[in-house]
Each structure stands twice: as structure tokens, then as C-alpha cells.
Design a protein around this motif. Sequence first.
Motif, PDB file in Angstrom:
ATOM      1  N   TRP A  57      11.808  -2.873  -8.107  1.00 54.30           N
ATOM      2  CA  TRP A  57      10.750  -3.482  -7.506  1.00 54.30           C
ATOM      3  C   TRP A  57       9.173  -2.630  -8.616  1.00 54.30           C
ATOM      4  O   TRP A  57       9.103  -2.192  -9.460  1.00 54.30           O
ATOM      5  N   ARG A  70       6.646  -3.263   3.637  1.00 57.69           N
ATOM      6  CA  ARG A  70       7.382  -3.806   2.191  1.00 57.69           C
ATOM      7  C   ARG A  70       7.744  -2.823   1.422  1.00 57.69           C
ATOM      8  O   ARG A  70       6.927  -2.331   1.057  1.00 57.69           O
ATOM      9  N   THR A  73       9.390  -3.115  -3.417  1.00 60.51           N
ATOM     10  CA  THR A  73       9.075  -5.731  -3.676  1.00 60.51           C
ATOM     11  C   THR A  73       9.410  -5.604  -4.986  1.00 60.51           C
ATOM     12  O   THR A  73       8.799  -5.727  -6.267  1.00 60.51           O
ATOM     13  N   GLU A 256      13.537  -7.225   0.356  1.00 59.67           N
ATOM     14  CA  GLU A 256      13.200  -7.174   1.663  1.00 59.67           C
ATOM     15  C   GLU A 256      14.109  -8.379   2.569  1.00 59.67           C
ATOM     16  O   GLU A 256      13.627  -8.964   3.432  1.00 59.67           O
ATOM     17  N   THR A 277      15.942  -4.560   6.514  1.00 58.73           N
ATOM     18  CA  THR A 277      16.697  -5.101   5.786  1.00 58.73           C
ATOM     19  C   THR A 277      17.229  -4.162   4.583  1.00 58.73           C
ATOM     20  O   THR A 277      17.765  -3.407   5.191  1.00 58.73           O
ATOM     21  N   ARG A 476      11.149  -4.093  10.490  1.00 57.37           N
ATOM     22  CA  ARG A 476      10.796  -4.769  10.115  1.00 57.37           C
ATOM     23  C   ARG A 476       9.590  -5.415  11.095  1.00 57.37           C
ATOM     24  O   ARG A 476       8.655  -5.425  11.242  1.00 57.37           O
TER      25      ARG A 476
END
Length: 651
Positions: A57, A70, A73, A256, A277, A476
Motif C-alpha cells: 500500500w 480507505r 490504499t 478496498e 472490504t 465502508r
Amino acid sequence: MADRTLSNLLREDRRFPPPAALAQQANVTAAAYDEAAADPEAFWAAQAARLDWAEPWTDVLDWSRAPFARWFTGGRLNVAENCLDRHVRAGLGDRVAFHWEGEPGDTRTLTYAELTDEVSRAANALLALGVRAGDRVAIYMPMIPETVVAMLACARIGAPHTVVFGGFSAEALRGRIQDCDARVVVTADGGYRKGAASALKPAVDEALEQCPDVRSVLVVRRTGQDVGWTEGRDVWWHDLVAAQSAEHTPEAFDSEHPLYIMYTSGTTARPKGILHTTGGYLTQVAWSHWAVFDVKPEHDVYWTAADIGWVTGHSYIVYGPLANGVTSVLYEGTPDTPHQGRWWEIVQKYKVTILYCAPTAIRTFMKWGDAIPADFDLSSLRLLGSVGEPINPEAWVWYRRAIGGDRTPVVDTWWQTETGAHMISPLPGVSTCKPGSALRALPGVSAEVVDDQGEPVPNGSGGYLVLTRPWPSMLRTIWGDEQRYVDTYWSRFPGRYFAGDGAKKDEDGDIWLLGRVDDVMNVSGHRISTTEVESALVSHPLVAEAAVVGAADPTTGQGIVAFVILRGDAAAEGGQEDPAAGLRAHVGREIGPIARPRQILVVAELPKTRSGKIMRRLLRDIAENRELGDVTTLTDSSVMDAIKERLPDAP
Ligand code: 6R9
């Protein structure tokens, strides 16, 4: 709310420090709290590194579009790969993933290698049915290994699943399929419950009359009962899945990417589709399972005795234990089939070391009496957990003594479908437990109790539970309804997550959960939580279980109505005498005269959801002599008729 609540729970003064041997080898020590508080994102990044990421990430948390979070990411990973293939690659293919026990006594053992093959076949089967990444798949199944296989097969190909509890009606299934627009359903002919084959397929057929977009139904043969068949739509699992290759290369999905939707009932009629997620969910579920249950994958035999159709089954039967490479027990049936010692027989047979279940089950076992577990060897148990409702101190102490041999810590874990993973809980090697308290937020989690204005309450007071920072396994959104997500959770106290639960902080700042805020009664201006009155009732030797509701009352605003189930031995000896007067006096002594129930009704069963939560809304309908509201989420709707029959004339 803060000032006028009564405080019998806070007088609970029994304390249980961690056993020394457990503390010495605990996975997590007290240092984790400070570490996480100093830099929560760094803490979660370290936990995410427990997983295999195909791509790293860039940011731990992107909160720029709050409350839409999020996590991790840009990272990419495959959930099924993390739960299966990587353990096989590490040489653990022969480790048992599940000891499955069917209700009639048939069994199956699945190693990590076997489960990986089966999931790969099922993934290929779903692909053959045209399922692609992002498509939703509904799963309506009994508690059999194929349920786990179907979920992981979906995760493997990036198709979010929605598991609908097998006890729910055709109507509930239809609503969920339509809400998330699922095009494929995985089901079974039926499953075993209470000693008999209980059909599932007819409910699917009925639901699908109104779901024309569902093109395929994959059917597991479990009971062998006759099923209706729609040519061109229905396919047998044993035909399609068995014919597939066990080779399937998992694709890495964005952190996600949607993993699943779990429907949970809200205060209004329409259930909410809670969306979870990939990366953040698996990170927190794996970490919490490892930390809160102190699992040692080489030694432990872990058992979450709950349904997979409840979030507890998702996080702590499937994703958490498998991400940690743990051996689990999976049991299909009910606790009293064929006898009331069935769970204890299973603990003895598989030498279960960690058991996780709901207070409703614990209170049921209390009702059946100590003699039943005493007949089995439960000495393998080293840790017990509770989830789903506030656990009454008496039930907590009974659980530790009658099941845990007065040795085991009991971790009371507070969390929700929405939180995805444990949030407030003791750590078994660190915390001194207080029966009835979930204690404090876990490392990396920030909780607070606030008043109506959103100000933190002082120790010794009560208010609303809020979460003050985002966390990796948070929901989410609500599927298809971003506004409802914002309104339900983030508007009551802007910037903070409103859990909908009442709570108190004791003099040490430890948290005691008091039930949903809509379960708070107002009697002559005093706010009294249903949990407190229920705990007072359960502390009486005659009572195994109690449900309390506030019913409209012309003089006091609300009057307290209690429904009680008597303990097995008490019910047998009790004779004809009505225990109500004695119980009212007992509550008066425990809490105060104001909390004495206006009415006490002795009943045989209480209306419950799949997770064992008492549906107080329905009891309120009864207490106020109204038509019953929506019963689609009840496990057994005949319970309501039985209660109504026992009612005296309405007050
Ligand atoms: C995991 C789960 C969430 C609601 C939650 C609260 C109650 C759960 C609890 C507890 C007191 C605990 N709850 N655990 N209350 N102590 N240890 O149950 O999810 O079905 O979404 O329910 O359950 O009221 O808000 P879910």
C-alpha cells in the motif's frame, strides 16, 4: 442519561486477574496499548504486514472523504490466498482447518491442503456459471463445510458474497437478493436441526419467484430430501464443482475491493446491507483473533459456536481463524440434539482449547443445570469468550466456573456487524476481568462514552458509546445507500461513530455495555437500562434468563415488564407458587424500588435473532397489546404464539 441511571452493575466487585502461565506466553502484552496510542496508523500497518500482499500500500489510511474510509490504499491482495494457499506453501497443508461435526453425528476433517483444493474447484465452478469479480453471490446454507468453501470461492474470484442465515424466511432471502442484485444463489437441499432434516431449497424457490434476474442456483446435497428443480437454473454442487480442476490462480484485488455484504436489521423495517472490504477487514480480523483469543496455531483447537450467517461466523469462524492458520471446530446443529451435553461432548472429543459463544447459550446451559457439563472432560479449555449481548455477571461467573473449571479467563468482546472485528474486550494475558464488563478499547481502537451533547462523561457515569477514530475493519457504507450510512452512524455526534449502544464508565474508566439505546426505559423520569434489570433477575437463583421491556404506562410514562425463564431445577421443584412477588422484591433490593417490574411473566422461550439477541421490540408489542411487527429475522416465529398464550389479560 448520565446522572439518573441506577448502578447495580457497578457494584459488581469480583475480579479475575490473568492466569500467570497464560500471561507469560501471551501473544500481546500491555505495551501494545501504548504503542498503538502513540501512532495508531503505524500500529495497524504493522498488523497488516502479518498478511501477504501482492502489492504494497501507499497510504495506511485515506480519511479525506470522511466518513468514507480507505485503508491500505493501493495495496493488493487475495483474501482466500491469505487464508489458504500461503499456509500450504509454508508447509502446513496437512494441518486440520476444520473438524466438522454434523448434527446426526457424521463428521468430516478438512486439512488446509484439502480446503484449498475444494475452494479452487468451487471458484472454477462459479466462473463457469459466469460469475465475475464484483458480481454478488447469495449463500443460503446450513452449517456445513461447503458454506465456508462457497464464501472463500467468492472471495477468491472477487465476487462479494451475502450469506443469509438459513433460519431466515423466503421473504427475508428475497429482500436481500433483490437489495444487492445477486444473480447466483448457493444453497443446499436442507440441513439438520433438532434431530430432523430441515429444508432450505423450497424457501429459495419461493424467494426466486420474485427474483427473475437470478440465473443459477448451485445446490449442495446434504440431507437427500426431495427438492423442486428448475431445469436450466438449478445445478448440483456435486456435478459442477467435482468436475472442476483444483488449479486456480488467485488474482490480487485492491485493498478496498468489496468482500461481503452482511444484512443486519435496523430500527426501521428495511435491513441494512453492511459492506466490508478486503485489506483492512482481514488485517483487523486476523489481528484481533490472534490477540483476543491468544491463539497458538500449532496447539489450539478453536471453536466459535455460532452461525456462519452472523457476522461472528464470518469474522471468527471463517476469516480470522483461517488467516491465522488455526484448527477449528465447525458444528452443524443445535446444542440439545441428541442430548443437552452435545457441546461438551464435542469439546471433549476434539480437545477444544478456546470456546466462543453468546450469552444466550450460556444462560440456556445454566438453565439446564451444572450436572450436564460436569459429565464431560472439559480440562482442555484454556480460554472462553462471549459475544452478542451484555453478559450478566451471574452468567459470566457461571461460565467461568461450570465450563472453565475456575481456570479460564472469559473475554467479553463488544463489537458489531458494522465494526467487523472486536473493538472493546479484555486481552486475556493482560487484563484483570470484571464479570459483566468488556473493559476497554483494544489497542488501535478508540472508544468513548459521551452525554447528549457529545461530551465525554466522567468515570462513574453513563451515556452513549462512540468510536472516535476510524478502524481498518469498519463498514465502508450501507450497500446502495451512502446517505443512510452517514445519517445512521456519523450524524448524531459529528466526526464520531455512533454505535447505538448505551454504556457506563466505572471508577477505573472501564466500560460496561448496557444494551441498545432504544432499550433504555424511562420510568417516572428515571432512565433504567433493560440490561440492569435483566441482570438483577438473572442473579436470583430461580431465574435462568430474563427479557425486560418498557411498556407505555399512564402514570409512570413507562412500566417495566419482565419475561422470565426459570432454571431447570427450579422449574421442576417450583410447584404451583407464582415466583413474581419474590422476584419483584429481589429487583427492588438489587437496584432500587423504582426498578421493580410492574409485571413478571414466566415463559418457556424468548424470541431471538440468529445471534441470540432477544427481540425486545416484539415483547414490547405484546406488553402493549399490539399487533406484532416484522418477524422475518426471528429464528422461530412460533415462540411468539407460545408467549401470547401464557399472557394474562392485558393490564
Ligand atoms: C458481534 C455482534 C451488535 C450489537 C451491539 C450490542 C450487542 C455485541 C456485545 C454486545 C454487550 C457485548 N453486543 N456484543 N453488547 N456486550 N460483548 O453481535 O454483531 O449482531 O451486529 O450486534 O450487539 O448491542 O451493538 P451484531
